[in-house]
Design a protein around this motif. Sequence first.
Motif, PDB file in Angstrom:
ATOM      1  N   GLU A  59       0.833  -1.216   0.000  1.00 48.88           N
ATOM      2  CA  GLU A  59       0.000   0.000   0.000  1.00 48.88           C
ATOM      3  C   GLU A  59       0.865   1.263   0.000  1.00 48.88           C
ATOM      4  OE1 GLU A  59      -3.089  -0.327   2.958  1.00 48.88           O
ATOM      5  OE2 GLU A  59      -3.822  -2.204   2.097  1.00 48.88           O
ATOM      6  N   GLY A  60       1.898   1.216  -0.795  1.00 54.00           N
ATOM      7  CA  GLY A  60       2.817   2.347  -0.896  1.00 54.00           C
ATOM      8  C   GLY A  60       3.549   2.293  -2.223  1.00 54.00           C
ATOM      9  N   PRO A  61       4.491   3.248  -2.406  1.00 50.43           N
ATOM     10  CA  PRO A  61       4.978   4.234  -1.447  1.00 50.43           C
ATOM     11  C   PRO A  61       4.028   5.427  -1.275  1.00 50.43           C
ATOM     12  CG  PRO A  61       6.111   4.514  -3.536  1.00 50.43           C
ATOM     13  CD  PRO A  61       5.256   3.288  -3.679  1.00 50.43           C
ATOM     14  N   VAL A  62       4.372   6.289  -0.305  1.00 46.81           N
ATOM     15  CA  VAL A  62       3.578   7.486  -0.011  1.00 46.81           C
ATOM     16  C   VAL A  62       4.174   8.636  -0.814  1.00 46.81           C
ATOM     17  CG1 VAL A  62       2.644   8.970   1.812  1.00 46.81           C
ATOM     18  CG2 VAL A  62       3.218   6.577   2.321  1.00 46.81           C
ATOM     19  N   ILE A  63       3.707   8.734  -2.064  1.00 46.90           N
ATOM     20  CA  ILE A  63       4.207   9.760  -2.977  1.00 46.90           C
ATOM     21  C   ILE A  63       3.016  10.436  -3.652  1.00 46.90           C
ATOM     22  CG2 ILE A  63       6.389   8.534  -3.399  1.00 46.90           C
ATOM     23  CD1 ILE A  63       5.219   7.581  -6.083  1.00 46.90           C
ATOM     24  N   ASP A  64       3.292  11.434  -4.455  1.00 45.94           N
ATOM     25  CA  ASP A  64       2.232  12.129  -5.191  1.00 45.94           C
ATOM     26  C   ASP A  64       1.955  11.362  -6.480  1.00 45.94           C
ATOM     27  OD1 ASP A  64       0.461  13.801  -6.382  1.00 45.94           O
ATOM     28  OD2 ASP A  64       1.742  15.586  -6.350  1.00 45.94           O
ATOM     29  N   TRP A  65       0.977  10.457  -6.412  1.00 45.03           N
ATOM     30  CA  TRP A  65       0.681   9.599  -7.554  1.00 45.03           C
ATOM     31  C   TRP A  65       0.025  10.367  -8.705  1.00 45.03           C
ATOM     32  CZ3 TRP A  65       2.654   4.897  -8.053  1.00 45.03           C
ATOM     33  CH2 TRP A  65       3.122   4.257  -6.893  1.00 45.03           C
ATOM     34  N   ASP A  66      -0.499  11.544  -8.439  1.00 44.55           N
ATOM     35  CA  ASP A  66      -1.136  12.353  -9.484  1.00 44.55           C
ATOM     36  C   ASP A  66      -0.138  13.230 -10.237  1.00 44.55           C
ATOM     37  OD1 ASP A  66      -3.676  11.388  -8.896  1.00 44.55           O
ATOM     38  OD2 ASP A  66      -3.965  12.878  -7.312  1.00 44.55           O
ATOM     39  N   ALA A  67       1.071  13.348  -9.713  1.00 43.12           N
ATOM     40  CA  ALA A  67       2.042  14.261 -10.313  1.00 43.12           C
ATOM     41  C   ALA A  67       2.508  13.743 -11.675  1.00 43.12           C
ATOM     42  CB  ALA A  67       3.246  14.437  -9.393  1.00 43.12           C
ATOM     43  N   PRO A  68       2.773  14.646 -12.614  1.00 47.27           N
ATOM     44  CA  PRO A  68       3.321  14.210 -13.899  1.00 47.27           C
ATOM     45  C   PRO A  68       4.745  13.691 -13.716  1.00 47.27           C
ATOM     46  CG  PRO A  68       3.323  16.604 -13.736  1.00 47.27           C
ATOM     47  CD  PRO A  68       2.583  16.108 -12.541  1.00 47.27           C
ATOM     48  N   GLY A  69       5.205  12.898 -14.673  1.00 47.30           N
ATOM     49  CA  GLY A  69       6.573  12.393 -14.587  1.00 47.30           C
ATOM     50  C   GLY A  69       6.731  11.319 -13.533  1.00 47.30           C
ATOM     51  N   LEU A  70       5.918  10.272 -13.633  1.00 47.87           N
ATOM     52  CA  LEU A  70       5.984   9.188 -12.661  1.00 47.87           C
ATOM     53  C   LEU A  70       7.371   8.537 -12.648  1.00 47.87           C
ATOM     54  CD1 LEU A  70       4.124   7.703 -10.661  1.00 47.87           C
ATOM     55  CD2 LEU A  70       3.575   6.093 -12.500  1.00 47.87           C
ATOM     56  N   GLU A  71       8.057   8.598 -13.801  1.00 48.52           N
ATOM     57  CA  GLU A  71       9.378   7.978 -13.904  1.00 48.52           C
ATOM     58  C   GLU A  71      10.357   8.549 -12.883  1.00 48.52           C
ATOM     59  OE1 GLU A  71       7.276   7.606 -17.781  1.00 48.52           O
ATOM     60  OE2 GLU A  71       7.660   9.245 -16.366  1.00 48.52           O
ATOM     61  N   ARG A  72      10.244   9.852 -12.607  1.00 48.95           N
ATOM     62  CA  ARG A  72      11.233  10.468 -11.713  1.00 48.95           C
ATOM     63  C   ARG A  72      11.060   9.991 -10.268  1.00 48.95           C
ATOM     64  NH1 ARG A  72      10.696  16.238  -9.767  1.00 48.95           N
ATOM     65  NH2 ARG A  72       8.571  16.472  -8.968  1.00 48.95           N
ATOM     66  N   TRP A  73       9.898   9.414  -9.967  1.00 48.37           N
ATOM     67  CA  TRP A  73       9.693   8.800  -8.658  1.00 48.37           C
ATOM     68  C   TRP A  73      10.151   7.338  -8.648  1.00 48.37           C
ATOM     69  CZ3 TRP A  73       7.700  11.675  -4.600  1.00 48.37           C
ATOM     70  CH2 TRP A  73       7.078  12.883  -4.941  1.00 48.37           C
ATOM     71  N   LEU A  74       9.754   6.582  -9.662  1.00 47.24           N
ATOM     72  CA  LEU A  74       9.937   5.133  -9.628  1.00 47.24           C
ATOM     73  C   LEU A  74      11.300   4.668 -10.126  1.00 47.24           C
ATOM     74  CD1 LEU A  74       6.382   3.901 -10.680  1.00 47.24           C
ATOM     75  CD2 LEU A  74       7.283   4.423  -8.403  1.00 47.24           C
ATOM     76  N   GLU A  75      11.896   5.383 -11.078  1.00 48.74           N
ATOM     77  CA  GLU A  75      13.196   4.940 -11.588  1.00 48.74           C
ATOM     78  C   GLU A  75      14.297   4.976 -10.531  1.00 48.74           C
ATOM     79  OE1 GLU A  75      13.883   7.084 -15.200  1.00 48.74           O
ATOM     80  OE2 GLU A  75      12.456   5.849 -16.355  1.00 48.74           O
ATOM     81  N   PRO A  76      14.410   6.053  -9.734  1.00 51.47           N
ATOM     82  CA  PRO A  76      15.434   6.000  -8.677  1.00 51.47           C
ATOM     83  C   PRO A  76      15.150   4.931  -7.625  1.00 51.47           C
ATOM     84  CG  PRO A  76      14.167   8.048  -8.535  1.00 51.47           C
ATOM     85  CD  PRO A  76      13.802   7.396  -9.824  1.00 51.47           C
ATOM     86  N   MET A  77      13.864   4.637  -7.388  1.00 52.84           N
ATOM     87  CA  MET A  77      13.521   3.575  -6.439  1.00 52.84           C
ATOM     88  C   MET A  77      13.983   2.219  -6.956  1.00 52.84           C
ATOM     89  SD  MET A  77       9.742   2.436  -5.002  1.00 52.84           S
ATOM     90  CE  MET A  77       9.258   1.509  -6.471  1.00 52.84           C
TER      91      MET A  77
END
Length: 373
Positions: free
Chosen positions: A75-93
Amino acid sequence: MSLTLRPISRAEHLAFVDSRPSASHLQVPSWGDVKPDWQAESLGWFEADGRLVGVGLVLLRPVPKLKRYLAYLPEGPVIDWDAPGLERWLEPMLAHLKSRGAFSVKMGPPVVARRWSPETVKAAIADPDAHRLGDVPPTSYEQGALDLADRLRRMGWRQSDSGGEDGFAAGQPRYVCQVPLAGRSSEDLRRGLNQQWRRNIKKAEKAGVKIVRGGHEDLPVFYDLYTETAERDRFIPRPLPYFQRMWTALTAEHPDRMRLYLAHHDGEVLAAATMLIVGGHVWYSYGASTDRKREVQPNNAMQWRMMCDAHELGAHVYDFRGITDTLEESNHLLGLLRFKVGAGGEAVEYVGEWDFPLNRLLHKALDLYMARR
């Protein structure tokens, strides 16, 4: 602009979660202490100016004899899922978890896709042509969730097989039942109960059922009822130390993170349940009851008290957790769906859990292993 991801302290993690309207109880730092078979790590996403903008609790399950891990963010991560550019959140993860030895990553975006009102679910259960909740037109749906699923697929993520029985997955449930509390009075909540619920609550009051709060010392009483429930409902119970560890870990992080409720009648405990609280979200976690004296309706009385306490806390939702997505009368889980929806709960579908294979061979081997369990 890219985001930087690095491990963070529990204090940083908790402060961020506390600053949000709600985050899952599976994404607070203490949840890692509940799962000793997994290694827990708190991750943080940072903007270029050093501002923390997202967190995630990742659980790493080691593969026997290999220094490789399954990485799981329930049930995570706790990020802004609506923000554009999902790659910049998930690629570093993904890059970080690969460097930690992960061969596969599983996550469960806490994003709602569709909702069905209690009236819609009731009508669907009564409709002989309706077989699954997913086939019933929803009361509302979120276009953003459909867009998110498309973006994840394009990035190489795969939706996990729902697995389990009738929508209950091996991971977290995709379908849940939630009673909305925000902006409603206690009288509004009572009016949201169906006739059977109101009748049963009155029966319990007339019979003298008393609902009390318990503590760590009452967990063995809860556990006796829980094992009886497991035998009756045909599931494998967790051991008592699991619940004792949960209580110790969660209440150490916040004294009101976990509650235990007990339904007493004539000196006997007939039902018990655990409740978890994170911000504005309250969950009914585990429930247990005996077959004795069911006519005094201890379960309805206990759940009503828990809902009222959640409302008094200022919570915006009371979450009954998993429900079946099948509407077949022959299904033994349909009664549970009726019970939860009867409390005024709406059926809610999340976008589900998603996998990213970092090592396709090991990921495939895991899939085969899980399929044979």
